[in-house]
Design an enzyme around this catalytic site. Structure first.
Site, PDB file in Angstrom:
ATOM      1  N   LYS A  96      22.642  39.447  45.760  1.00 58.50           N
ATOM      2  CA  LYS A  96      23.230  38.523  46.739  1.00 58.50           C
ATOM      3  C   LYS A  96      23.308  39.219  48.103  1.00 58.50           C
ATOM      4  CE  LYS A  96      24.422  34.936  44.065  1.00 58.50           C
ATOM      5  NZ  LYS A  96      24.205  33.511  44.242  1.00 58.50           N
ATOM      6  N   ASP A 139      30.548  34.816  40.872  1.00 61.58           N
ATOM      7  CA  ASP A 139      30.523  34.961  39.412  1.00 61.58           C
ATOM      8  C   ASP A 139      31.859  35.402  38.823  1.00 61.58           C
ATOM      9  OD1 ASP A 139      27.957  34.135  39.798  1.00 61.58           O
ATOM     10  OD2 ASP A 139      26.980  35.893  38.957  1.00 61.58           O
ATOM     11  N   ALA A 197      32.467  22.473  33.142  1.00 63.66           N
ATOM     12  CA  ALA A 197      33.663  22.176  33.946  1.00 63.66           C
ATOM     13  C   ALA A 197      34.277  23.455  34.475  1.00 63.66           C
ATOM     14  CB  ALA A 197      34.668  21.412  33.079  1.00 63.66           C
TER      15      ALA A 197
END
Ligand SMILES: NC(=O)C1=CN([C@@H]2O[C@H](COP(=O)(O)OP(=O)(O)OC[C@H]3O[C@@H](n4cnc5c(N)ncnc54)[C@H](OP(=O)(O)O)[C@@H]3O)[C@@H](O)[C@H]2O)C=CC1
Ligand SMILES: CC(=O)C(=O)O
Ligand SMILES: [Mg+2]
Length: 751
Positions: A96, A139, A197
């Protein structure tokens, strides 16, 4: 569709070489002299210290804070791989950080926190505020991520942004706006099923509801099935907010008749039967990484009318937060934002959606090797679209300014856009473009030196990257042993190994060669030795007979020697007009130099030919050529016999009426430095030169090697041009990547 095949060995090698990991920190100031030390450290550093203590906002001027983001994880939800801990998350977080730099020139550093306790994370991150201009959480699993982000937002005066929530939601919203446009549906009428979810799922559904999706039309599922009103098992307050009034209990029930499926759950969660049961023109975003809920092939097999997206880069329609976080932070950092708010996220989503509907410029199409136009296979811009950097951050910055989170508003947005255009390093996109076009060309590439492990690895990479078929010239047993030693056991079956002993064409090759060389002192014995025993000649013969589309060689022998062998088969001498062009990539700049391979002491006509060849290479790389004939004199001063031919060469081009800019003679600083060039207002170049034609091969070689050794420039080439078929000659110190790049250049016929 071409799929990139990546092996575990390649992935590990990528992370291991050239140095462990994916980035390093580089100083932007020299620390060469005693004076530098005094300025950068004690006593000089005391001055900015005092300035910041007196006026904290000046930290944005005197430190890297304003362009520095922390990528923070505890590894509890690494992609779709689950909770594998802080240390294991490091490759993703380093990745990232590199994406921040590559796509938006944001400096980012990864920080892995070894705790699952939200309070510890909150405490640790909140104390880092002074260091960074923004915090990107990554994450961290739900529901802890919601608490952590909310509390940090309240405590910190810089943007705190959980990428898996909002980055994903923004891209998903952008893609969905366009997919619904194509399928002719309105978001408020759509039945939406979302699987997963967690961090990404809750944020996606919240944003879609804010953009018009109706609560009663949305069903959210998790590992226990549908989240319905009254469910108690595996619930939390964030899931409860989206509990549906429905009799559906399983994902299968929910999918029946649905218009949209959004997956942020796990590999293979969706079956073809579920897709088959959806409404007409269904939209399927299977966004789990690294493997989607269902692959596009599987979905299309049962529903040809589906619009399918995944989170991966090897399928069309990549719905991945990489399209968001670099640009959201770029825009936020540039206004010294206190936060990234909903308006900034929505502005990002709308700008992305709008960009995909615009005509795709040729340079983007060229980079991808195919025409991209708004439609089922192109609902969202591609990550390598160079327009993203100057289209998205201004939209984000403007929304931030309009909503009062900017500490330092941008006065001139047009000038800001221009500064973004020139901010990015163009060199990365050049290589990306070459590879994309090679993938399109699907050339059968002849790798002549199958006895060299680097060449073998490059051949395997060529094939596995989907660039085309690799034909390796070598002995089977030897190739097998060397591939085994390189840990590439499977590759033996994939590569085609060719040699004189197993070729059906050897006699044809020998006849051809004899015809060419019989009057140059070669008898049948010599011809046999050349054709059957010399792999460079054998490979060139394969190419000449169309038994391959391109040739890469030169990694094991000196280039002059290799070129002389190739000349037995092709007309590739100075007299034939062959030219070597080397690309130098350094600090965001690309300069081509010629001739670096063939012509020893070119005369004015040869120099003009070199310029013409170099201009073609430049255009092949997506650059508009500006040629400077360089010397140690500028426009006639100092007068020297040695500079005369450089003075004459532009006149040859005048007569040829070429369609590119050229000028000369001039020194290198005048050619490359606009301030020095401004001293010659009559100069016909509209900007710094990107092609330098040098007086002789020795000066070319000295310049290239000096740049490589002293400045650490990346060197591509020499790219051989002016020969009938694509042949590229590597240098003996080429790395696997260098050889692969040369193969890609040969494949897309640059040269
Ligand atoms: N394309 C992109 O840009 C992005 C993709 N993602 C992907 O989304 C996924 C989830 O990430 P994230 O939200 O951060 O993780 P979280 O751990 O926060 O949430 C995971 C959620 O997925 C649910 N889940 C897991 N497996 C299944 C399954 N087989 N069927 C139904 N639900 C399942 C979990 O259910 P339960 O609550 O019952 O445990 C949980 O609700 C990952 O695969 C990740 O790679 C994430 C961010 C960006
Ligand atoms: C893309 C991303 O952030 C993820 O899959 O977690
Ligand atoms: Mg993530």
């Amino acid at each position: 569709m071409t799929k990139n095949k990546i092996t575990p060995e390649e992935a590990l090698a990528y992370h291991l070489e050239p140095k462990p990991g994916k980035y390093e920190i580089v100083a932007t100031t020299p620390m060469a002299t005693q004076r530098d030390l005094s300025l950068a450290y004690s006593p000089g550093v005391a001055v900015p210290v005092q300035a910041i203590a007196d006026r904290p906002e000046t930290a944005y001027d005197y430190t890297v804070k304003g362009n520095m983001v922390a990528v923070i994880s505890n590894g509890t939800a690494i992609l779709g791989m689950g909770n594998l801990g802080a240390l294991a998350s490091k490759p993703v977080m380093e990745g990232k950080a590199v994406l921040f730099k590559r796509f938006a020139d944001v400096n980012a550093i990864d920080i892995e926190l070894d705790t699952e306790d939200p309070e510890e994370i909150i405490k640790a991150v909140s104390l880092m505020g002074p260091t960074f201009g923004g915090i990107n959480l990554e994450d961290i699993k739900a529901p802890e991520c919601f608490i952590i982000e909310q509390r940090l937002k309240e405590m910190m005066d810089i943007p705190v942004f959980h990428d898996d929530q909002h980055g994903t939601a923004v891209i998903c919203a952008a893609g969905l706006l366009n997919a619904l446009e194509i399928s002719g549906k309105k978001i408020e009428d759509c039945r939406i099923v979302l699987n997963g979810a967690g961090a990404a799922g809750i944020a996606c559904l919240e944003l879609l509801k804010a953009m018009g999706a109706r609560h009663d039309n949305c069903i959210m599922c998790d590992t226990k099935g549908v989240i319905y009103q009254g469910r108690t098992e595996g619930m939390n307050q964030w899931k409860s907010a989206h509990a549906a009034r429905t009799d559906a209990r399983t994902l299968e029930d929910a999918m029946m008749g649905a218009d949209v499926f959004l997956g942020v759950s796990a590999k293979g969660a969706v079956t073809p039967e579920m897709v088959a049961s959806m409404a007409e023109n269904p939209v399927i975003f299977a966004m789990a990484n690294p493997d989607p809920e269902i692959t596009p092939e599987e979905a299309h097999a049962v529903r040809a009318d589906a619009i399918v997206a995944t989170g991966r880069s090897d399928y069309p329609n990549q719905v991945n937060n990489v399209l968001g976080f670099p640009y959201l932070f770029r825009g936020a950092l540039d206004i010294h934002a206190r936060a990234i708010n909903d308006e900034m996220k929505i502005a990002c989503a709308r700008a992305l959606a709008a960009l995909a509907r615009e005509d795709v410029p040729d340079e983007v199409a060229m980079a991808y090797g195919r025409k991209l136009s708004f439609g089922r296979d192109y609902i969202i811009p591609t990550p390598f679209d160079p327009r993203l950097i100057y289209v998205i951050p201004p939209a984000v910055a403007k929304a931030g300014m309009d909503t009062g989170v900017a500490r330092r508003p941008i006065i001139d947005l047009k000038a800001y856009e221009l500064s973004l255009k020139s901010r990015m390093d163009p060199t990365a996109s050049i290589l990306q473009g070459v590879h994309a076009r090679a993938r399109q060309a699907q050339a059968r590439m002849i790798f002549a030196e199958g006895d060299d492990p680097r060449v073998l690895r490059a051949a395997v990479a060529y094939q596995r990257a989907g660039l085309g078929k690799a034909l390796v010239v070598g002995r089977e047993q030897d190739v097998r042993e060397k591939l085994d030693a390189a840990g590439l056991h499977d590759a033996v079956r994939e590569l085609e190994i060719v040699n004189a002993a197993n070729s059906r064409h050897l006699d044809t090759y020998k006849d051809f060669l004899y015809n060419r060389l019989q009057r140059q002192g070669f008898d049948r014995h010599d011809i046999h030795r050349l054709a059957a025993r010399d792999r460079h000649v054998f490979s060139a013969l394969m190419l000449a007979h169309g038994h391959g589309d391109g040739l890469v060689t030169g990694a094991t022998r000196k280039s002059a020697h290799v070129l002389s062998l190739i000349n037995h088969v092709f007309d590739a001498t100075a007299a034939d007009g062959a030219v070597g062009i080397t690309a130098l990539l350094h600090k965001g700049r690309i300069v081509l130099m010629g001739d670096t391979l063939v012509q020893e002491w070119p005369e004015p006509e040869d120099l003009a030919n070199i310029a013409v060849r170099a201009a073609a290479v430049a255009r092949g790389l997506g650059l508009e050529p500006r040629v400077a004939f360089v010397s140690f004199s500028t426009f006639g001063y100092p007068v020297s016999e040695r500079a005369t031919k450089m003075h004459e060469a532009p006149k040859v081009l005048d007569r040829m009426k070429v369609d590119f800019e050229y000028e000369g003679e001039m020194t290198v600083d005048v050619a490359l430095n606009p301030t020095a060039m401004a001293g010659y207002p009559f100069c016909r170049l509209s900007g710094p030169a990107n092609i330098l034609v040098v007086p002789a091969r020795h000066s070319a070689s000295i310049s290239v090697k000096l740049m490589q050794e002293m400045a650490g420039a990346t060197v591509i080439g020499p790219i051989l041009t002016g020969v009938k078929k694509p042949i590229q000659i590597c240098s003996s110190n080429s790395t696997v990547n260098d050889i692969l790049n040369m193969a890609a250049l040969a494949a897309c016929k640059i040269g």
